[in-house]
Design an enzyme around this catalytic site. Structure first.
Site, short mmCIF file in Angstrom:
data_model
loop_
_atom_site.label_atom_id
_atom_site.label_comp_id
_atom_site.label_asym_id
_atom_site.label_seq_id
_atom_site.Cartn_x
_atom_site.Cartn_y
_atom_site.Cartn_z
N GLY A 19 -16.70 15.33 57.80
CA GLY A 19 -17.88 15.20 56.95
C GLY A 19 -18.81 16.40 57.06
CE1 TYR A 157 -22.14 11.73 69.68
CE2 TYR A 157 -24.11 10.51 69.06
CZ TYR A 157 -23.16 11.48 68.78
OH TYR A 157 -23.24 12.19 67.60
N1 LIG Z 1 -22.34 11.38 61.11
C1 LIG Z 1 -23.46 11.23 61.81
O1 LIG Z 1 -24.32 10.37 61.53
C2 LIG Z 1 -23.73 12.16 62.95
C3 LIG Z 1 -25.03 12.24 63.43
C4 LIG Z 1 -25.31 13.12 64.47
C5 LIG Z 1 -24.32 13.92 64.99
N2 LIG Z 1 -23.05 13.83 64.50
C6 LIG Z 1 -22.05 14.75 65.09
O2 LIG Z 1 -21.50 15.55 64.06
C7 LIG Z 1 -20.17 15.93 64.41
C8 LIG Z 1 -19.21 15.69 63.25
O3 LIG Z 1 -19.31 14.34 62.88
P1 LIG Z 1 -18.80 13.81 61.46
O4 LIG Z 1 -19.63 12.60 61.16
O5 LIG Z 1 -18.72 14.93 60.48
O6 LIG Z 1 -17.32 13.32 61.83
P2 LIG Z 1 -16.00 13.21 60.94
O7 LIG Z 1 -16.34 13.10 59.49
O8 LIG Z 1 -15.20 12.12 61.57
O9 LIG Z 1 -15.27 14.60 61.17
C9 LIG Z 1 -14.77 14.98 62.41
C10 LIG Z 1 -13.69 16.03 62.17
O10 LIG Z 1 -13.28 16.55 63.43
C11 LIG Z 1 -11.87 16.57 63.49
N3 LIG Z 1 -11.48 16.37 64.88
C12 LIG Z 1 -11.74 15.29 65.65
N4 LIG Z 1 -11.23 15.47 66.88
C13 LIG Z 1 -10.66 16.69 66.88
C14 LIG Z 1 -9.96 17.45 67.85
N5 LIG Z 1 -9.75 17.00 69.09
N6 LIG Z 1 -9.48 18.66 67.51
C15 LIG Z 1 -9.66 19.14 66.24
N7 LIG Z 1 -10.33 18.48 65.29
C16 LIG Z 1 -10.80 17.26 65.60
C17 LIG Z 1 -11.41 15.44 62.57
O11 LIG Z 1 -10.15 15.70 61.98
P3 LIG Z 1 -8.77 15.21 62.66
O12 LIG Z 1 -9.00 13.78 63.09
O13 LIG Z 1 -7.76 15.39 61.58
O14 LIG Z 1 -8.54 16.13 63.81
C18 LIG Z 1 -12.49 15.45 61.49
O15 LIG Z 1 -12.11 16.29 60.42
C19 LIG Z 1 -19.83 15.18 65.69
O16 LIG Z 1 -20.01 16.05 66.79
C20 LIG Z 1 -20.86 14.06 65.73
O17 LIG Z 1 -21.13 13.64 67.04
C21 LIG Z 1 -22.73 12.97 63.50
#
Ligand SMILES: NC(=O)c1ccc[n+]([C@@H]2O[C@H](COP(=O)([O-])OP(=O)(O)OC[C@H]3O[C@@H](n4cnc5c(N)ncnc54)[C@H](OP(=O)(O)O)[C@@H]3O)[C@@H](O)[C@H]2O)c1
Length: 289
Positions: A19, A157
């Site tokens: 995302g 977390y």
């Molecule tokens: N969404 C929120 O509300 C929010 C708020 C605050 C902070 N965050 C932080 O923002 C970051 C991204 O979150 P998001 O919501 O964008 O998550 P997301 O949509 O689930 O995207 C995470 C991406 O990381 C990849 N990934 C996961 N584990 C991996 C690994 N070991 N090696 C390589 N790629 C990996 C996944 O692809 P694959 O599974 O194909 O590898 C996926 O494309 C995180 O650090 C999260 O803690 C999110």
């Protein structure tokens, strides 16, 4: 001024089909950066890369399938992105586990530390060295509101993102003389492909609990966060390093939302009742990662 100020710069986005990762890659590509997306799933990477190529036909887009917690994979992704001068690395991999404090076991703590901190450390080290050899660059990590506030039911977390922010400060301090800047963005709740943000947004009570702590009372968008990453990645922030920028509607002025309803739906009422009564609950297994 050029409308493609990042022309000639190569950017690696770790988690680039996710995302936030995809939104950051798109924002950097819009300003002319060549982008390499890293993730574990070839199909989603290829789809994301094709979407970027369609929207930004003059920009070089590549992808690398690998695990961000595996050092050899990260080194190879950095080497691929560094075929053109690597000037930007965005480390987005991470995620949260919902547990009451008395139900937080050692394995969960280590799991959240690994995915939030170790992945960022590897990206920072390998990208930082490549940038230093090229005369400098900018690394941006994705933290969370949980890195700066006590976040009930998200202890592992909270620890992991606080550690990530500490690592960002140390890296910025040690790499500054090499021209490498290191910063973090601290997003609040944004619906992405991850499961828990959707659960929070879709539950009216939990959504209201989250919004009550934000002076700018709305849920964020991936574009809100990508704009902040773009600022920290580019030359406009050339005198900024070691900073953690909250992009969460002002939540840092208040306190963390109490996510008890989410915790009950993930861990079960029995575990939450036991923990809140002061007992260590039976081991919690949950279908939500
Ligand atoms: N969404 C929120 O509300 C929010 C708020 C605050 C902070 N965050 C932080 O923002 C970051 C991204 O979150 P998001 O919501 O964008 O998550 P997301 O949509 O689930 O995207 C995470 C991406 O990381 C990849 N990934 C996961 N584990 C991996 C690994 N070991 N090696 C390589 N790629 C990996 C996944 O692809 P694959 O599974 O194909 O590898 C996926 O494309 C995180 O650090 C999260 O803690 C999110």
């Amino acid at each position: 001024m050029s409308n493609t100020p990042l022309n000639g710069v190569s950017a690696l986005v770790v988690g680039g089909a996710g995302g936030f990762g995809f939104a950051c890659a798109a924002r950097l590509a819009r300003d002319g950066a060549a982008v390499t997306l890293m993730g574990r799933t070839s199909e989603t990477l290829e789809q994301a890369a094709n979407d970027l190529r369609r929207d930004h036909p003059s920009v070089d887009v590549g992808w690398f399938a690998g695990d961000a917690s595996n050092e050899a994979d990260v080194a190879a992704a950095v080497a691929q992105a560094n075929q053109a001068p690597l000037g930007i690395c965005v480390a987005t991999v991470g995620g949260s586990t919902v547990r009451p404090f008395l139900g937080l076991d050692e394995g969960t703590l280590r799991y959240d530390f690994d995915r939030n901190v170790v992945t960022a450390l590897l990206a920072m080290r390998h990208a930082g060295a490549a940038m230093a050899a090229r005369g400098g660059g900018s690394i941006v990590c994705l933290s969370s509101s949980a890195g700066g506030l006590s976040f009930p039911f998200m202890g592992s977390y909270s620890v992991a993102k606080a550690a990530l922010e500490a690592l960002v400060r140390v890296a910025a301090d040690e790499l500054g003389h090499l021209g490498v800047r290191v910063n973090a963005v601290r997003p609040g709740l944004v619906p992405t492909k991850a499961a828990k943000p959707a659960m929070l947004v879709n539950d009216p009570e939990q959504r209201a609990t989250v919004l009550a702590e934000k002076p700018l009372a709305r849920v964020g968008t991936v574009e809100d966060v990508a704009e902040a990453v773009r600022y920290l990645a580019g030359p406009e922030s050339s005198w900024v390093t070691g900073a953690v920028l909250p992009v969460e509607g002002g939540n840092h002025l208040r306190r963390a939302p109490r996510l008890e309803t989410l915790a009950r739906s993930i861990c079960g009422d029995a575990a939450i009742d036991q923990a809140l009564a002061g007992a260590i609950p039976s081991p919690i297994s949950s279908p939500i990662p």
